[in-house]
Motif scaffolding. Structure first.
Motif, PDB file in Angstrom:
ATOM      1  N   SER A  28       0.827  -1.205   0.000  1.00  0.00           N
ATOM      2  CA  SER A  28       0.000   0.000   0.000  1.00  0.00           C
ATOM      3  C   SER A  28       0.864   1.259   0.000  1.00  0.00           C
ATOM      4  O   SER A  28       0.546   2.242  -0.659  1.00  0.00           O
ATOM      5  CB  SER A  28      -0.942  -0.047   1.200  1.00  0.00           C
ATOM      6  OG  SER A  28      -0.948   1.153   1.900  1.00  0.00           O
ATOM      7  N   SER A  29       1.968   1.239   0.697  1.00  0.00           N
ATOM      8  CA  SER A  29       2.828   2.416   0.750  1.00  0.00           C
ATOM      9  C   SER A  29       3.453   2.731  -0.598  1.00  0.00           C
ATOM     10  O   SER A  29       3.573   3.887  -0.990  1.00  0.00           O
ATOM     11  CB  SER A  29       3.958   2.202   1.762  1.00  0.00           C
ATOM     12  OG  SER A  29       3.441   2.031   3.029  1.00  0.00           O
ATOM     13  N   THR A  57      -4.433   2.584   0.971  1.00  0.00           N
ATOM     14  CA  THR A  57      -4.424   2.863  -0.462  1.00  0.00           C
ATOM     15  C   THR A  57      -5.545   2.093  -1.141  1.00  0.00           C
ATOM     16  O   THR A  57      -5.740   0.916  -0.883  1.00  0.00           O
ATOM     17  CB  THR A  57      -3.071   2.450  -1.045  1.00  0.00           C
ATOM     18  OG1 THR A  57      -2.043   3.078  -0.282  1.00  0.00           O
ATOM     19  CG2 THR A  57      -2.952   2.874  -2.485  1.00  0.00           C
ATOM     20  N   ASN A  95      -5.254   7.634  -1.857  1.00  0.00           N
ATOM     21  CA  ASN A  95      -4.993   7.279  -0.462  1.00  0.00           C
ATOM     22  C   ASN A  95      -6.115   7.792   0.434  1.00  0.00           C
ATOM     23  O   ASN A  95      -6.555   8.929   0.289  1.00  0.00           O
ATOM     24  CB  ASN A  95      -3.665   7.874  -0.004  1.00  0.00           C
ATOM     25  CG  ASN A  95      -2.488   7.224  -0.686  1.00  0.00           C
ATOM     26  OD1 ASN A  95      -2.556   6.065  -1.077  1.00  0.00           O
ATOM     27  ND2 ASN A  95      -1.419   7.978  -0.849  1.00  0.00           N
ATOM     28  N   LEU A 105       2.360   1.569  -3.725  1.00  0.00           N
ATOM     29  CA  LEU A 105       1.336   1.886  -4.714  1.00  0.00           C
ATOM     30  C   LEU A 105       0.718   3.251  -4.448  1.00  0.00           C
ATOM     31  O   LEU A 105       0.357   3.979  -5.357  1.00  0.00           O
ATOM     32  CB  LEU A 105       0.245   0.814  -4.714  1.00  0.00           C
ATOM     33  CG  LEU A 105       0.677  -0.577  -5.170  1.00  0.00           C
ATOM     34  CD1 LEU A 105      -0.496  -1.529  -5.108  1.00  0.00           C
ATOM     35  CD2 LEU A 105       1.228  -0.543  -6.583  1.00  0.00           C
ATOM     36  N   GLY A 106       0.585   3.593  -3.186  1.00  0.00           N
ATOM     37  CA  GLY A 106       0.000   4.892  -2.828  1.00  0.00           C
ATOM     38  C   GLY A 106       0.922   6.049  -3.084  1.00  0.00           C
ATOM     39  O   GLY A 106       0.563   7.192  -2.879  1.00  0.00           O
ATOM     40  N   GLY A 107       2.123   5.760  -3.538  1.00  0.00           N
ATOM     41  CA  GLY A 107       3.033   6.819  -3.955  1.00  0.00           C
ATOM     42  C   GLY A 107       3.785   7.483  -2.818  1.00  0.00           C
ATOM     43  O   GLY A 107       4.563   8.393  -3.046  1.00  0.00           O
ATOM     44  N   GLU A 108       3.570   7.079  -1.595  1.00  0.00           N
ATOM     45  CA  GLU A 108       4.268   7.739  -0.489  1.00  0.00           C
ATOM     46  C   GLU A 108       5.621   7.076  -0.201  1.00  0.00           C
ATOM     47  O   GLU A 108       6.553   7.735   0.201  1.00  0.00           O
ATOM     48  CB  GLU A 108       3.401   7.733   0.768  1.00  0.00           C
ATOM     49  CG  GLU A 108       2.055   8.414   0.617  1.00  0.00           C
ATOM     50  CD  GLU A 108       2.156   9.902   0.318  1.00  0.00           C
ATOM     51  OE1 GLU A 108       3.243  10.459   0.399  1.00  0.00           O
ATOM     52  OE2 GLU A 108       1.116  10.489  -0.028  1.00  0.00           O
ATOM     53  N   ALA A 114       0.732  10.251  -3.407  1.00  0.00           N
ATOM     54  CA  ALA A 114       2.009  10.953  -3.266  1.00  0.00           C
ATOM     55  C   ALA A 114       1.886  12.435  -2.935  1.00  0.00           C
ATOM     56  O   ALA A 114       2.859  13.166  -2.999  1.00  0.00           O
ATOM     57  CB  ALA A 114       2.902  10.803  -4.509  1.00  0.00           C
TER      58      ALA A 114
END
Lengths: 236, 133
Positions: A196-197, B50, B68, A199-202, B37
């Motif tokens: 999730s981290s 997510t 998100n 894919l979520g872009g973070e 992001a």
């Protein structure tokens, strides 16, 4: 003469054109020196001498216990020295954004490599600060440990926002400009799972603990690059 | 559509118009949808999840396939978000209305707002995003 010595620890900085595209105007007394990032100078008055030094940044990263990979990066710093009449130097930044001036009094400040602009001569710059070792390989960032007495100028991509941490606080790694070393930190994932981290872009976030200040930039170069990169024509 | 009255979560926009930097207070137990992001900083009691939204068309329109969800657990939480590109941000309050956004213009919304991507065909050559609450 004593007042002169004290003056030399501090730089007379005037930051203009905030927060869109800041430029730092530094007024130098006769004979005063300071150090700046290579390529940061926009303009300077006559009689100022400039010399360049190279710092080699090198560190080893243990890869599967037996393989070692070395990362090398050269880091150039320019030293400016004012002549008999003193003078003015105007410094710009690589990214369009704000700047901030911090007076250090012996404490340690950790600054993102690309964010460092200038400092007074009594400030020690440690290019081999490795607290963020695991992070560097991912985000392509490196970090400077800055210590001593005097003035530091730091720039950001976007606006700079100081966050006073007491307790815990989470900051995306790409958004950190600088932080006080009094803070403890550890890298964690943004969401509950790694999938999730990512894919979520973070991706990775930094969890700060303790008392101190973190300077956060409103934008991050990685996200901006992702948007811009897909629209550029391939090189021929 | 209201752009002057600040309904919904408490928020603060800073650094306008050069940069959009939004600080939002999420009440305890509530969720905020944020573009992938875009998170810069947040309190530790905020949990990120997510979700895949809009499927392939969202990806084709140049956006991330994922959105998100940030949820504040055990008390209020504060989150700061910023879009990837420098530029201004604007707050729009929707009451059962639809707003069309240029692709990549979406930054964040409350949980009850629906984000959809519409395929306009090759002839029209642009994409639409539909939001309604």
């Amino acid at each position: 003469m004593e007042s002169n010595i004290i003056d030399n620890q501090k730089l007379n900085v005037n930051i203009q054109l905030r927060p869109g595209s800041a430029a730092a105007e530094i007024k130098l007394n006769p004979g005063q020196e300071f150090t700046a990032e290579a390529g940061a100078m926009i303009a300077m008055s006559q009689g100022i001498q400039m010399s360049t030094t190279t710092y080699k940044k090198e560190f080893w990263w243990n890869y599967e216990r037996y393989k070692k990979i070395a990362f090398r990066r050269k880091f150039f710093l320019n030293h400016y020295k004012a002549g008999q009449q003193g003078g003015t130097v105007i410094l710009g930044a690589t990214h369009a954004g704000d700047m901030f001036v911090k007076e250090l009094n012996g404490e340690n400040l950790i600054v993102q490599g690309g964010s460092y602009v200038a400092s007074s001569p009594d400030i020690e710059i440690n290019t081999n600060w490795q607290g963020f070792k695991s992070l560097i390989s991912k985000e392509g960032l490196f970090w400077l440990g800055i210590k001593g007495k005097g003035t530091v100028i730091v720039n950001s991509f976007g606006a700079i926002y100081p966050v006073v941490v007491s307790g815990e606080y989470i900051v995306d790694t790409g958004h950190i400009v600088a932080f006080e070393e009094s803070l403890n930190f550890n890298l964690t994932k943004a969401g509950k799972s790694w999938i999730s981290s990512i894919l979520g872009g973070e991706g990775l976030v930094c969890k700060f603990k303790g008392q101190g200040t973190v300077w956060v930039q409103s934008h991050n170069t990685t996200s901006f690059g992702n948007i811009l990169g897909s629209r550029l024509k391939p090189r021929r | 559509m209201e752009t002057t009255n600040f309904k919904g979560f408490n928020f603060k926009m800073e650094c306008q118009p050069d940069y959009g930097f939004v600080t939002i207070d999420i009440p305890s137990g509530k969720k905020l949808k944020v573009e992938a992001a875009a998170m810069a900083t947040m309190d530790t009691n905020i949990e990120m999840k997510t979700k895949m939204k809009g499927g392939l068309s969202r990806l084709l329109s140049g956006e991330s396939m994922f959105i998100n969800d940030f949820k504040a657990n055990n008390g209020d939480g504060q989150i700061q978000i910023a879009p990837a590109c420098p530029g201004d941000v604007k707050h729009v309050y929707l009451s059962n209305e639809t707003i069309y956004l240029q692709n990549t213009a979406f930054l964040a919304s409350s949980e009850t707002i629906n984000v959809e991507t519409k395929w306009q065909g090759f002839t029209k050559g642009f994409f639409r995003e539909k939001i309604f609450s």
